[in-house]
Scaffold this active site. Structure first.
Site, PDB file in Angstrom:
ATOM      1  N   LYS A 265       0.844  -1.209   0.000  1.00  0.00           N
ATOM      2  CA  LYS A 265       0.000   0.000   0.000  1.00  0.00           C
ATOM      3  C   LYS A 265       0.874   1.252   0.000  1.00  0.00           C
ATOM      4  O   LYS A 265       1.725   1.420   0.874  1.00  0.00           O
ATOM      5  CB  LYS A 265      -0.894   0.002   1.250  1.00  0.00           C
ATOM      6  CG  LYS A 265      -1.602   1.332   1.534  1.00  0.00           C
ATOM      7  CD  LYS A 265      -2.464   1.269   2.816  1.00  0.00           C
ATOM      8  CE  LYS A 265      -3.035   2.649   3.168  1.00  0.00           C
ATOM      9  NZ  LYS A 265      -3.849   2.647   4.404  1.00  0.00           N
ATOM     10  N   ASP A 270      -2.867  10.234   3.622  1.00  0.00           N
ATOM     11  CA  ASP A 270      -4.230   9.771   3.911  1.00  0.00           C
ATOM     12  C   ASP A 270      -4.935  10.764   4.819  1.00  0.00           C
ATOM     13  O   ASP A 270      -4.752  10.759   6.033  1.00  0.00           O
ATOM     14  CB  ASP A 270      -4.155   8.385   4.583  1.00  0.00           C
ATOM     15  CG  ASP A 270      -5.540   7.810   4.879  1.00  0.00           C
ATOM     16  OD1 ASP A 270      -6.537   8.385   4.387  1.00  0.00           O
ATOM     17  OD2 ASP A 270      -5.617   6.787   5.587  1.00  0.00           O
ATOM     18  N   LYS A 277     -10.099  12.529   8.742  1.00  0.00           N
ATOM     19  CA  LYS A 277      -9.471  12.225  10.026  1.00  0.00           C
ATOM     20  C   LYS A 277      -9.406  13.486  10.893  1.00  0.00           C
ATOM     21  O   LYS A 277      -9.372  14.592  10.361  1.00  0.00           O
ATOM     22  CB  LYS A 277      -8.032  11.748   9.789  1.00  0.00           C
ATOM     23  CG  LYS A 277      -7.910  10.367   9.188  1.00  0.00           C
ATOM     24  CD  LYS A 277      -6.444   9.975   9.030  1.00  0.00           C
ATOM     25  CE  LYS A 277      -6.303   8.608   8.395  1.00  0.00           C
ATOM     26  NZ  LYS A 277      -6.818   7.500   9.219  1.00  0.00           N
ATOM     27  N   ASP A 288       1.755   6.600   5.264  1.00  0.00           N
ATOM     28  CA  ASP A 288       0.782   5.606   4.815  1.00  0.00           C
ATOM     29  C   ASP A 288       1.201   4.934   3.499  1.00  0.00           C
ATOM     30  O   ASP A 288       0.442   4.156   2.934  1.00  0.00           O
ATOM     31  CB  ASP A 288      -0.590   6.282   4.675  1.00  0.00           C
ATOM     32  CG  ASP A 288      -1.742   5.347   4.973  1.00  0.00           C
ATOM     33  OD1 ASP A 288      -1.503   4.304   5.605  1.00  0.00           O
ATOM     34  OD2 ASP A 288      -2.880   5.651   4.566  1.00  0.00           O
ATOM     35  N   ASP A 347     -12.151   6.491   4.594  1.00  0.00           N
ATOM     36  CA  ASP A 347     -10.848   6.374   5.261  1.00  0.00           C
ATOM     37  C   ASP A 347     -10.332   4.929   5.240  1.00  0.00           C
ATOM     38  O   ASP A 347      -9.171   4.680   5.535  1.00  0.00           O
ATOM     39  CB  ASP A 347     -10.981   6.881   6.704  1.00  0.00           C
ATOM     40  CG  ASP A 347      -9.629   7.152   7.347  1.00  0.00           C
ATOM     41  OD1 ASP A 347      -8.614   7.146   6.621  1.00  0.00           O
ATOM     42  OD2 ASP A 347      -9.605   7.371   8.571  1.00  0.00           O
ATOM     43  N   GLU A 349      -9.314   3.197   2.870  1.00  0.00           N
ATOM     44  CA  GLU A 349      -8.949   3.272   1.451  1.00  0.00           C
ATOM     45  C   GLU A 349      -7.845   2.297   1.062  1.00  0.00           C
ATOM     46  O   GLU A 349      -7.733   1.907  -0.099  1.00  0.00           O
ATOM     47  CB  GLU A 349      -8.513   4.705   1.100  1.00  0.00           C
ATOM     48  CG  GLU A 349      -7.048   5.066   1.401  1.00  0.00           C
ATOM     49  CD  GLU A 349      -6.682   4.988   2.880  1.00  0.00           C
ATOM     50  OE1 GLU A 349      -7.598   5.040   3.724  1.00  0.00           O
ATOM     51  OE2 GLU A 349      -5.485   4.875   3.186  1.00  0.00           O
ATOM     52  N   ARG A 351      -7.434  -0.857   1.734  1.00  0.00           N
ATOM     53  CA  ARG A 351      -7.954  -2.140   1.235  1.00  0.00           C
ATOM     54  C   ARG A 351      -8.523  -1.999  -0.168  1.00  0.00           C
ATOM     55  O   ARG A 351      -8.511  -2.941  -0.952  1.00  0.00           O
ATOM     56  CB  ARG A 351      -8.994  -2.676   2.239  1.00  0.00           C
ATOM     57  CG  ARG A 351     -10.168  -1.777   2.449  1.00  0.00           C
ATOM     58  CD  ARG A 351     -10.892  -2.066   3.757  1.00  0.00           C
ATOM     59  NE  ARG A 351     -10.159  -1.562   4.924  1.00  0.00           N
ATOM     60  CZ  ARG A 351     -10.571  -1.701   6.183  1.00  0.00           C
ATOM     61  NH1 ARG A 351     -11.711  -2.332   6.442  1.00  0.00           N
ATOM     62  NH2 ARG A 351      -9.869  -1.215   7.169  1.00  0.00           N
TER      63      ARG A 351
HETATM   64  N1  BES Z   1      -3.911   4.631   7.103  1.00  0.00           N
HETATM   65  C1  BES Z   1      -4.939   4.283   8.001  1.00  0.00           C
HETATM   66  C2  BES Z   1      -4.487   3.331   9.100  1.00  0.00           C
HETATM   67  C3  BES Z   1      -3.460   3.829  10.066  1.00  0.00           C
HETATM   68  C4  BES Z   1      -3.836   4.274  11.312  1.00  0.00           C
HETATM   69  C5  BES Z   1      -2.122   3.792   9.750  1.00  0.00           C
HETATM   70  C6  BES Z   1      -2.890   4.684  12.218  1.00  0.00           C
HETATM   71  C7  BES Z   1      -1.183   4.209  10.650  1.00  0.00           C
HETATM   72  C8  BES Z   1      -1.559   4.651  11.889  1.00  0.00           C
HETATM   73  C9  BES Z   1      -6.097   3.615   7.258  1.00  0.00           C
HETATM   74  O1  BES Z   1      -6.275   4.003   5.953  1.00  0.00           O
HETATM   75  C10 BES Z   1      -7.324   3.970   8.017  1.00  0.00           C
HETATM   76  O2  BES Z   1      -7.620   5.116   8.115  1.00  0.00           O
HETATM   77  N2  BES Z   1      -8.011   2.970   8.550  1.00  0.00           N
HETATM   78  C11 BES Z   1      -9.175   3.196   9.314  1.00  0.00           C
HETATM   79  C12 BES Z   1     -10.140   2.095   8.990  1.00  0.00           C
HETATM   80  C13 BES Z   1     -11.518   2.316   9.563  1.00  0.00           C
HETATM   81  C14 BES Z   1     -12.178   3.475   8.870  1.00  0.00           C
HETATM   82  C15 BES Z   1     -12.323   1.054   9.371  1.00  0.00           C
HETATM   83  C16 BES Z   1      -8.786   3.157  10.794  1.00  0.00           C
HETATM   84  O3  BES Z   1      -7.955   2.352  11.167  1.00  0.00           O
HETATM   85  O4  BES Z   1      -9.312   3.965  11.534  1.00  0.00           O
HETATM   86 ZN    ZN Z   2      -4.546   4.714   4.968  1.00  0.00          ZN
HETATM   87 ZN    ZN Z   3      -7.471   5.747   5.786  1.00  0.00          ZN
END
Ligand code: BES
Ligand code: ZN
Ligand code: ZN
Length: 497
Positions: A265, A270, A277, A288, A347, A349, A351
């Site tokens: 990825k 992000d 966020k 990210d 968010d 994204e 996946r």
């Molecule tokens: N890039 C984030 C995950 C992340 C969080 C990476 C903290 C590094 C540190 C990912 O794209 C994301 O935002 N995931 C969400 C998923 C949720 C919306 C189901 C998350 O983990 O909050």
């Molecule tokens: Zn992300």
């Molecule tokens: Zn995200």
């Protein structure tokens, strides 16, 4: 930094510092340490008796102008209990010593390996530890007045047999550490300096220099291929997406041999998109793209190490922005595979872009896949910054192989459950599948299950590196920031063929 092996008597070594590690045993002063002690007129015995050093892991005791030694300083580093000391501890010990001495302006270091310890894998570990410790994350600081550089490191063993055994390991360690540092330097770049296009250019330049085949898919090609999931993420901002494909082909590939697919990825920033966020800590989302950078670094090492297996690296790259053209919660997208996806949270994204990358990798002929992604905050809750979360498909043997590789190189990884029940969480109401679970927890697992839906029957492992790809604080052996986690595991995995 120049790194060499030597077998000179340690007393004759000229250096700004001679380093030796000391085990936390009842007999602190034994073996080589006893020899140094003798040369230094019993100084170490006195220090040990006084309690000044105990051998606890990474405890540092610096002695100036030690009697009997040509080196101007002697650094004793605690190595912990002897029976717990392994190659991974040695890597950290070498790294921590280097950073300790560098901060004290040493330029030439001699690192004494304990009696009988210098061989192929320990020479590799010392080189890896030292070179990764040496990388600073101060590229954008203009005030380099206090710039300190280590010019040379001599790894000191006993006798020519030890020295010969170490040469290959030293070269391998250098290659792997430089690849890991390449990954870390990419991850350290902020998003205004590293867009998907710039990442693709850097990856292509690396591949060309290393003699690897490279194919960069631009936004037109991505649209032609109908990568609807990736495009849905990139549509929120002005930067066009890229898919970076790097291929290593061995000189004489065995017929019927596996083809490894390394997929990462690379969201260069992000924001969360419309499901934006919170401002607090959002700056960290420049990392990210760590999964993609991991795979690009791995390919760099493989070009030099030449494993007997074909490896195809696929890195989808985009920003995730909340512009006027951004996708909105509830939007339904069609992935390259034809599956429809209900995007309930923009968010989630990573996946989405991996769905298309995994499908494309299968089309390119990969038989065994590993993806790495900073996928979920939930994995930070589960495993903190200690273990990589490992998620497998139906083929547990493949997962075991990845876990064994991680163990062999001293990277902590922990397998998470993937029971079928979790799959229910992402069943779509209005499309085939939805991109977040339906509010029942297990966020990292549902994220992994989403990718697994696209991997299908192809052996697949997902590494969630959200907690481990970035150190919020400096470690004694590593600067603050990107860690380059999983590079060593995946290089070792490819080299096992
Ligand atoms: N890039 C984030 C995950 C992340 C969080 C990476 C903290 C590094 C540190 C990912 O794209 C994301 O935002 N995931 C969400 C998923 C949720 C919306 C189901 C998350 O983990 O909050
Ligand atoms: Zn992300
Ligand atoms: Zn995200």
């Amino acid at each position: 930094m120049q790194i060499t092996l030597d077998t000179k008597p340690f007393a004759a070594l000229e250096a700004d510092a001679l380093v030796s590690y000391v085990f936390e045993d009842s007999e602190l002063v034994q073996g080589r340490i006893a020899e140094i002690d003798q040369a230094a007129n019993g100084l170490l015995t006195k220090l040990a008796k006084s309690g000044e050093f105990s051998g606890k892991p990474l405890e540092m005791t610096l002695i100036h102008a030690p009697a009997g030694l040509k080196a101007t300083r002697l650094l004793l580093v605690g190595a912990g209990k002897k029976d717990k000391f392994d190659v991974a501890s040695l890597r950290k010990t070498a790294g921590a010593s280097l950073r300790y001495l560098k901060s004290r302006s040493a330029k030439q270091i001699a690192f004494l390996v304990r009696e009988g310890d210098l061989n192929d894998s320990t020479a590799q570990a010392v080189a890896e530890g030292a070179l990764t410790a040496d990388l600073e994350t101060d590229k954008y600081k203009t005030d380099k007045k206090n710039d300190k550089t280590i010019e040379s490191l001599v790894i000191v063993g006993y006798g020519d047999a030890e020295r010969a055994a170490g040469e290959k390991g030293l070269a391998r360690g250098r290659t792997i550490a430089e690849a890991q540092n390449f990954t870390r330097e990419l991850v350290n770049e902020p998003s205004n300096k590293l867009t998907p296009m710039i990442l693709a250019d850097k990856a292509a330049a690396m591949a060309k220099q290393a003699g690897l085949a490279v194919d960069i898919l631009d936004e037109k090609k991505i649209a032609d291929l109908k990568m609807g999931a990736l495009l849905s993420v990139s549509q929120g901002g002005p930067e066009p997406p890229r898919v970076i494909v790097i291929t290593y082909t061995p000189a004489s590939p065995k017929p019927g041999a596996p083809v490894l697919g390394f997929i990462g990825k690379a969201v260069t920033f992000d924001t969360g998109g419309i499901s934006i966020k919170p401002a607090d800590g959002m700056e960290k989302m420049k990392y990210d793209m760590a999964g993609g950078a991991t795979m690009i670094g791995v390919m760099r090492a493989l070009a030099a190490l030449k494993p007997n297996v074909k490896v195809i690296c696929v890195v989808p790259s985009t920003e995730n922005m909340p512009g006027g053209t951004a996708q909105k919660p509830g939007d339904i997208q069609t992935a390259m595979s034809g599956k429809t996806i209900e995007v309930l949270n923009t968010d989630a994204e990573g996946r989405l872009i991996l769905a298309d990358a995994v499908h494309y990798a299968k089309q390119l002929g990969v038989t065994h896949m590993v993806d790495a992604a900073t996928l979920t905050g939930a994995i930070v809750v589960a495993l903190a910054n200690i273990n990589v979360g490992v998620f497998g498909g139906a083929d547990q043997a493949w997962t075991d192989k990845v876990l064994a590789s991680a163990k062999a190189v001293g990277e902590k990884m922990w397998q998470m459950p993937m029971d079928d029940e979790y799959r229910e969480f992402i069943k779509g109401s209005f499309a085939d599948i939805q991109n977040i679970g339906s509010g029942k927890g297990g966020g990292s697992i549902t994220g992994a299950w989403f990718i697994r839906e696209f991997a299908g029957d192809t052996p697949w492992v997902h590494l969630d590196i959200a907690g481990t790809a970035w150190n919020d604080d400096a470690k004694p052996w590593l600067a603050k920031g990107p860690t380059g986690v999983a590079v060593r595991t995946l290089v070792n995995l490819a080299m096992s063929y």
